[in-house]
Design an enzyme around this catalytic site. Structure first.
Site, PDB file in Angstrom:
ATOM      1  N   ASP A 197       0.829  -1.209   0.000  1.00 45.51           N
ATOM      2  CA  ASP A 197       0.000   0.000   0.000  1.00 45.51           C
ATOM      3  C   ASP A 197       0.860   1.254   0.000  1.00 45.51           C
ATOM      4  O   ASP A 197       0.522   2.245  -0.643  1.00 45.51           O
ATOM      5  CB  ASP A 197      -0.906   0.015   1.233  1.00 45.51           C
ATOM      6  CG  ASP A 197      -1.980  -1.041   1.145  1.00 45.51           C
ATOM      7  OD1 ASP A 197      -2.480  -1.295   0.041  1.00 45.51           O
ATOM      8  OD2 ASP A 197      -2.306  -1.628   2.191  1.00 45.51           O
ATOM      9  N   GLU A 209      -5.258   9.653   3.997  1.00 48.35           N
ATOM     10  CA  GLU A 209      -5.584  10.621   5.047  1.00 48.35           C
ATOM     11  C   GLU A 209      -4.630  11.803   5.065  1.00 48.35           C
ATOM     12  O   GLU A 209      -3.563  11.793   4.448  1.00 48.35           O
ATOM     13  CB  GLU A 209      -5.527   9.952   6.423  1.00 48.35           C
ATOM     14  CG  GLU A 209      -4.146   9.725   7.019  1.00 48.35           C
ATOM     15  CD  GLU A 209      -3.451   8.455   6.582  1.00 48.35           C
ATOM     16  OE1 GLU A 209      -2.456   8.579   5.845  1.00 48.35           O
ATOM     17  OE2 GLU A 209      -3.865   7.364   6.952  1.00 48.35           O
TER      18      GLU A 209
HETATM   19  P1  NAP Z   1       4.261   2.155   6.912  1.00 49.91           P
HETATM   20  O1  NAP Z   1       4.472   2.797   8.240  1.00 49.91           O
HETATM   21  O2  NAP Z   1       5.273   1.266   6.342  1.00 49.91           O
HETATM   22  O3  NAP Z   1       2.870   1.365   6.866  1.00 49.91           O
HETATM   23  C1  NAP Z   1       1.906   1.302   7.776  1.00 49.91           C
HETATM   24  C2  NAP Z   1       0.999   0.100   7.476  1.00 49.91           C
HETATM   25  O4  NAP Z   1      -0.256   0.596   7.012  1.00 49.91           O
HETATM   26  C3  NAP Z   1       1.499  -0.881   6.396  1.00 49.91           C
HETATM   27  O5  NAP Z   1       1.241  -2.186   6.844  1.00 49.91           O
HETATM   28  C4  NAP Z   1       0.624  -0.538   5.193  1.00 49.91           C
HETATM   29  O6  NAP Z   1       0.414  -1.611   4.311  1.00 49.91           O
HETATM   30  C5  NAP Z   1      -0.671  -0.199   5.899  1.00 49.91           C
HETATM   31  N1  NAP Z   1      -1.630   0.562   5.124  1.00 49.91           N
HETATM   32  C6  NAP Z   1      -1.434   1.611   4.276  1.00 49.91           C
HETATM   33  N2  NAP Z   1      -2.598   2.023   3.773  1.00 49.91           N
HETATM   34  C7  NAP Z   1      -3.551   1.222   4.291  1.00 49.91           C
HETATM   35  C8  NAP Z   1      -4.965   1.144   4.146  1.00 49.91           C
HETATM   36  N3  NAP Z   1      -5.630   2.002   3.367  1.00 49.91           N
HETATM   37  N4  NAP Z   1      -5.643   0.209   4.857  1.00 49.91           N
HETATM   38  C9  NAP Z   1      -4.994  -0.650   5.669  1.00 49.91           C
HETATM   39  N5  NAP Z   1      -3.654  -0.632   5.847  1.00 49.91           N
HETATM   40  C10 NAP Z   1      -2.954   0.291   5.163  1.00 49.91           C
HETATM   41  O7  NAP Z   1       3.989   3.335   5.883  1.00 49.91           O
HETATM   42  P2  NAP Z   1       3.429   3.210   4.424  1.00 49.91           P
HETATM   43  O8  NAP Z   1       3.462   1.798   3.946  1.00 49.91           O
HETATM   44  O9  NAP Z   1       4.068   4.303   3.639  1.00 49.91           O
HETATM   45  O10 NAP Z   1       1.894   3.612   4.667  1.00 49.91           O
HETATM   46  C11 NAP Z   1       1.547   4.902   5.032  1.00 49.91           C
HETATM   47  C12 NAP Z   1       0.343   4.794   5.932  1.00 49.91           C
HETATM   48  O11 NAP Z   1       0.725   4.335   7.205  1.00 49.91           O
HETATM   49  C13 NAP Z   1      -0.310   6.122   6.218  1.00 49.91           C
HETATM   50  O12 NAP Z   1      -1.161   6.522   5.178  1.00 49.91           O
HETATM   51  C14 NAP Z   1      -1.035   5.829   7.516  1.00 49.91           C
HETATM   52  O13 NAP Z   1      -2.362   5.446   7.282  1.00 49.91           O
HETATM   53  C15 NAP Z   1      -0.301   4.659   8.107  1.00 49.91           C
HETATM   54  N6  NAP Z   1       0.221   5.028   9.432  1.00 49.91           N
HETATM   55  C16 NAP Z   1      -0.356   4.451  10.507  1.00 49.91           C
HETATM   56  C17 NAP Z   1       0.027   4.819  11.781  1.00 49.91           C
HETATM   57  C18 NAP Z   1      -0.664   4.177  12.930  1.00 49.91           C
HETATM   58  O14 NAP Z   1      -1.548   3.354  12.718  1.00 49.91           O
HETATM   59  N7  NAP Z   1      -0.331   4.553  14.159  1.00 49.91           N
HETATM   60  C19 NAP Z   1       1.026   5.772  11.969  1.00 49.91           C
HETATM   61  C20 NAP Z   1       1.599   6.337  10.839  1.00 49.91           C
HETATM   62  C21 NAP Z   1       1.182   5.969   9.556  1.00 49.91           C
HETATM   63  P3  NAP Z   1       1.572  -2.232   3.370  1.00 49.91           P
HETATM   64  O15 NAP Z   1       2.295  -3.168   4.260  1.00 49.91           O
HETATM   65  O16 NAP Z   1       0.818  -2.934   2.288  1.00 49.91           O
HETATM   66  O17 NAP Z   1       2.416  -1.097   2.867  1.00 49.91           O
END
Ligand code: NAP
Ligand code: MN
Length: 254
Positions: free
Chosen positions: A40, A116
């Site tokens: 993603d 987001e």
């Molecule tokens: P990352 O930190 O490597 O990934 C965070 C996780 O979120 C990965 O497992 C990614 O999937 C998953 N993910 C991304 N979009 C998703 C969706 N629409 N539904 C379900 N899971 C999803 O960073 P990244 O891969 O660049 O992804 C960026 C995303 O990380 C941001 O958009 C944000 O939503 C999320 N994030 C979450 C937190 C938290 O939950 N505390 C904090 C910061 C960011 P993949 O393994 O397939 O890449």
């Protein structure tokens, strides 16, 4: 087809060879189809790269062992994905982006996101006046806010206790990040699910603020106003016929 490739992997080279052999033309600047190879996170970066022309592109997500909410095809299904594109008989999923505007006296910056936008002050509590459709709704004090699309609802939004929203619903969700509630400051506390026409305005003396869009951030010291709404622009993904959102939620989280 005229295709672009996104995602730095050994496998990307293999995909390129296969597409070339089948007579397709590579043009990373003006592609009709973009194969995103990774997870993603890779898709989110691809959307950012092609932001300006996003509606002219159909994305095909090939998952390399990641969670893969946007990636409809596994690595072993590459041939199926290519055949599907060649046949023209594919199913398209269209997901609304969100759009935002950052404003101050000397700043006017807009952009789009697929998952987001998060507005975070990691040091001091940020006092933010929240307006819904230009009417004052509440005064927030805390770390910040996150506004997400339905397809982004399973990402950061979910970790903040937001609802998981069916992507067939056009909505924008606004979730608090660590609000302080006391005699002076009071917020509703529940995540808000707003309609497509709703305009969210956050007013504050934003200092030391991180604006994160789809996992890519910028630091600001000078924003007065942030306006967010669900965009009418969509990102288009070629999906497998049998793809079901709730199956994916179950497989990923339960
Ligand atoms: P990352 O930190 O490597 O990934 C965070 C996780 O979120 C990965 O497992 C990614 O999937 C998953 N993910 C991304 N979009 C998703 C969706 N629409 N539904 C379900 N899971 C999803 O960073 P990244 O891969 O660049 O992804 C960026 C995303 O990380 C941001 O958009 C944000 O939503 C999320 N994030 C979450 C937190 C938290 O939950 N505390 C904090 C910061 C960011 P993949 O393994 O397939 O890449
Ligand atoms: Mn990732």
């Amino acid at each position: 087809m005229i295709y672009g490739l996104f995602g730095e992997h050994e496998f990307t080279k293999e995909v390129n060879e296969i597409l070339e052999k089948r007579g397709h033309i590579r043009d990373d600047e003006n592609p009709e189809f973009v194969f995103s190879i990774g997870g993603d996170g890779t898709i989110l970066k691809a959307i950012k790269k092609y932001q300006k022309q996003v509606e002219n592109i159909k994305f095909i997500g090939i998952n390399l062992g990641k969670l893969g909410f946007y990636t409809s095809f596994e690595k072993k299904e590459l041939e199926d994905a290519i055949t599907l594109v060649e046949s023209g008989q594919y199913e398209l999923a269209k997901y609304n982006l969100l759009e935002y505007l950052l404003k101050s006296k000397n700043l006017y910056k807009s952009g789009f996101g697929l998952n987001e936008i998060a507005i975070i002050n990691p040091v001091h509590t940020q006092i933010i006046d929240v307006y819904i459709n230009d009417k004052h709704f509440e005064t927030f004090r805390g770390t910040g806010f996150l506004a997400s699309t339905p397809t982004g609802s399973t990402a950061y939004n979910k970790s903040l206790g937001g609802s998981v929203i069916d992507p067939n619903i056009c909505a924008l969700q606004l979730t608090e990040i660590a609000s302080i509630n006391n005699r002076v400051y009071k917020t509703l506390g529940s995540p808000l699910v707003l309609s497509q026409k709703t305009l969210i305005k956050l007013k504050s003396d934003f200092r030391n603020t991180y604006i994160t869009v789809d996992g890519m951030y910028e630091h600001f010291n000078n924003i007065d106003e942030i306006i967010i709404r669900l965009s009418t622009r969509t990102a288009q993904f070629i999906v497998k016929h049998e793809t079901d959102f709730w199956d994916r939620v179950k497989r990923s989280f339960l």
